[in-house]
Design a protein around this motif. Sequence first.
Motif, PDB file in Angstrom:
ATOM      1  N   UNK A   8       0.852  -1.185   0.000  1.00 27.50           N
ATOM      2  CA  UNK A   8       0.000   0.000   0.000  1.00 27.50           C
ATOM      3  C   UNK A   8       0.891   1.240   0.000  1.00 27.50           C
ATOM      4  N   UNK A   9       0.680   2.108  -0.980  1.00 21.95           N
ATOM      5  CA  UNK A   9       1.442   3.344  -1.084  1.00 21.95           C
ATOM      6  C   UNK A   9       0.747   4.435  -0.287  1.00 21.95           C
ATOM      7  N   UNK A  10       1.537   5.207   0.504  1.00 22.68           N
ATOM      8  CA  UNK A  10       0.985   6.288   1.323  1.00 22.68           C
ATOM      9  C   UNK A  10       1.717   7.580   1.013  1.00 22.68           C
ATOM     10  N   UNK A  11       1.001   8.716   1.137  1.00 26.37           N
ATOM     11  CA  UNK A  11       1.663  10.000   0.948  1.00 26.37           C
ATOM     12  C   UNK A  11       2.320  10.418   2.257  1.00 26.37           C
ATOM     13  N   UNK A  12       2.874  11.648   2.312  1.00 32.29           N
ATOM     14  CA  UNK A  12       3.601  12.083   3.504  1.00 32.29           C
ATOM     15  C   UNK A  12       2.696  12.242   4.723  1.00 32.29           C
ATOM     16  N   UNK A  13       1.375  12.220   4.505  1.00 38.20           N
ATOM     17  CA  UNK A  13       0.424  12.338   5.607  1.00 38.20           C
ATOM     18  C   UNK A  13      -0.178  10.988   5.985  1.00 38.20           C
ATOM     19  N   UNK A  14       0.322   9.903   5.363  1.00 35.04           N
ATOM     20  CA  UNK A  14      -0.174   8.574   5.672  1.00 35.04           C
ATOM     21  C   UNK A  14      -1.464   8.225   4.959  1.00 35.04           C
ATOM     22  N   UNK A  15      -1.847   9.000   3.954  1.00 32.24           N
ATOM     23  CA  UNK A  15      -3.070   8.741   3.203  1.00 32.24           C
ATOM     24  C   UNK A  15      -2.734   7.874   1.990  1.00 32.24           C
ATOM     25  N   UNK A  16      -3.604   6.924   1.656  1.00 33.38           N
ATOM     26  CA  UNK A  16      -3.345   6.059   0.500  1.00 33.38           C
ATOM     27  C   UNK A  16      -3.255   6.872  -0.795  1.00 33.38           C
ATOM     28  N   UNK A  17      -2.331   6.485  -1.663  1.00 30.37           N
ATOM     29  CA  UNK A  17      -2.190   7.116  -2.976  1.00 30.37           C
ATOM     30  C   UNK A  17      -2.118   6.035  -4.033  1.00 30.37           C
ATOM     31  N   UNK A  18      -2.471   6.422  -5.249  1.00 23.39           N
ATOM     32  CA  UNK A  18      -2.343   5.500  -6.370  1.00 23.39           C
ATOM     33  C   UNK A  18      -0.891   5.500  -6.818  1.00 23.39           C
ATOM     34  N   UNK A  19      -0.466   4.394  -7.378  1.00 26.80           N
ATOM     35  CA  UNK A  19       0.895   4.317  -7.909  1.00 26.80           C
ATOM     36  C   UNK A  19       1.050   5.326  -9.041  1.00 26.80           C
ATOM     37  N   UNK A  20       2.231   5.878  -9.176  1.00 29.11           N
ATOM     38  CA  UNK A  20       2.491   6.845 -10.236  1.00 29.11           C
ATOM     39  C   UNK A  20       2.349   6.159 -11.590  1.00 29.11           C
ATOM     40  N   UNK A  21       1.772   6.900 -12.531  1.00 25.22           N
ATOM     41  CA  UNK A  21       1.665   6.394 -13.891  1.00 25.22           C
ATOM     42  C   UNK A  21       2.634   7.174 -14.773  1.00 25.22           C
ATOM     43  N   UNK A  22       2.919   6.630 -15.908  1.00 32.04           N
ATOM     44  CA  UNK A  22       3.864   7.264 -16.823  1.00 32.04           C
ATOM     45  C   UNK A  22       3.366   8.643 -17.243  1.00 32.04           C
ATOM     46  N   UNK A  23       4.315   9.557 -17.413  1.00 37.06           N
ATOM     47  CA  UNK A  23       3.977  10.916 -17.836  1.00 37.06           C
ATOM     48  C   UNK A  23       4.055  11.053 -19.349  1.00 37.06           C
ATOM     49  N   UNK A  24       4.147   9.941 -20.053  1.00 38.59           N
ATOM     50  CA  UNK A  24       4.179   9.976 -21.516  1.00 38.59           C
ATOM     51  C   UNK A  24       5.429  10.665 -22.030  1.00 38.59           C
ATOM     52  N   UNK A  25       5.249  11.610 -22.949  1.00 35.66           N
ATOM     53  CA  UNK A  25       6.377  12.305 -23.573  1.00 35.66           C
ATOM     54  C   UNK A  25       6.884  13.488 -22.757  1.00 35.66           C
ATOM     55  N   UNK A  26       6.232  13.809 -21.666  1.00 36.83           N
ATOM     56  CA  UNK A  26       6.637  14.966 -20.848  1.00 36.83           C
ATOM     57  C   UNK A  26       8.009  14.698 -20.224  1.00 36.83           C
ATOM     58  N   UNK A  27       8.797  15.758 -20.093  1.00 35.03           N
ATOM     59  CA  UNK A  27      10.127  15.679 -19.475  1.00 35.03           C
ATOM     60  C   UNK A  27      10.141  16.568 -18.242  1.00 35.03           C
ATOM     61  N   UNK A  28      11.123  16.406 -17.350  1.00 36.94           N
ATOM     62  CA  UNK A  28      11.184  17.289 -16.177  1.00 36.94           C
ATOM     63  C   UNK A  28      11.275  18.764 -16.570  1.00 36.94           C
TER      64      UNK A  28
END
Length: 176
Positions: A8-28
Amino acid sequence: LERFGEVELLDIYGQPVKAAVSAGDMTPIGVINKYLDAIGGKSAVAAVEDVTIEMQASIQGQTMTTKMVKKAPAKMKMEVSMMGSVVQSVTFDGTAGSMNMMGQSQKIEGEAAAGMKTQAAIFPELMYDENTPMELKGIEELNGEEVYVVQLKTANGGSQVNYFSVDTGLKLRTVS
């Protein structure tokens, strides 16, 4: 990890989050440019010469005031006061600085000063380019909104994670 059971993935507040999905062609750097466009464009952002931020907090009934003044290109002064007295101050002139706390002074030089340069910038994103050590981790959900997650390695060896709205490009959160 899945062999140990459900992950189970949690954010910094301990709340459940969805797994990261691909950002496609976007770059940093594409995410950073979208952010700069969203707040007025590079030329307008670069034209900002100074920013003053004032904050107050109550600690055990005492008011603590923090005032930070930033001047372009990378100068900064921060003062923390309680009961009318300055308890901490930090100054940085773009190359070196000093920290004063309870009458003790310490110079900020070398690697620490390199890290301060980014902190002192009004919009550090203007300093980022293709050579900036950052990674687009993917797209996550933050408060019901899809966000790009960009992890940046800081000059002092630390890490910073920024969350940018996929829709608007605005920065919604920074975690250091």
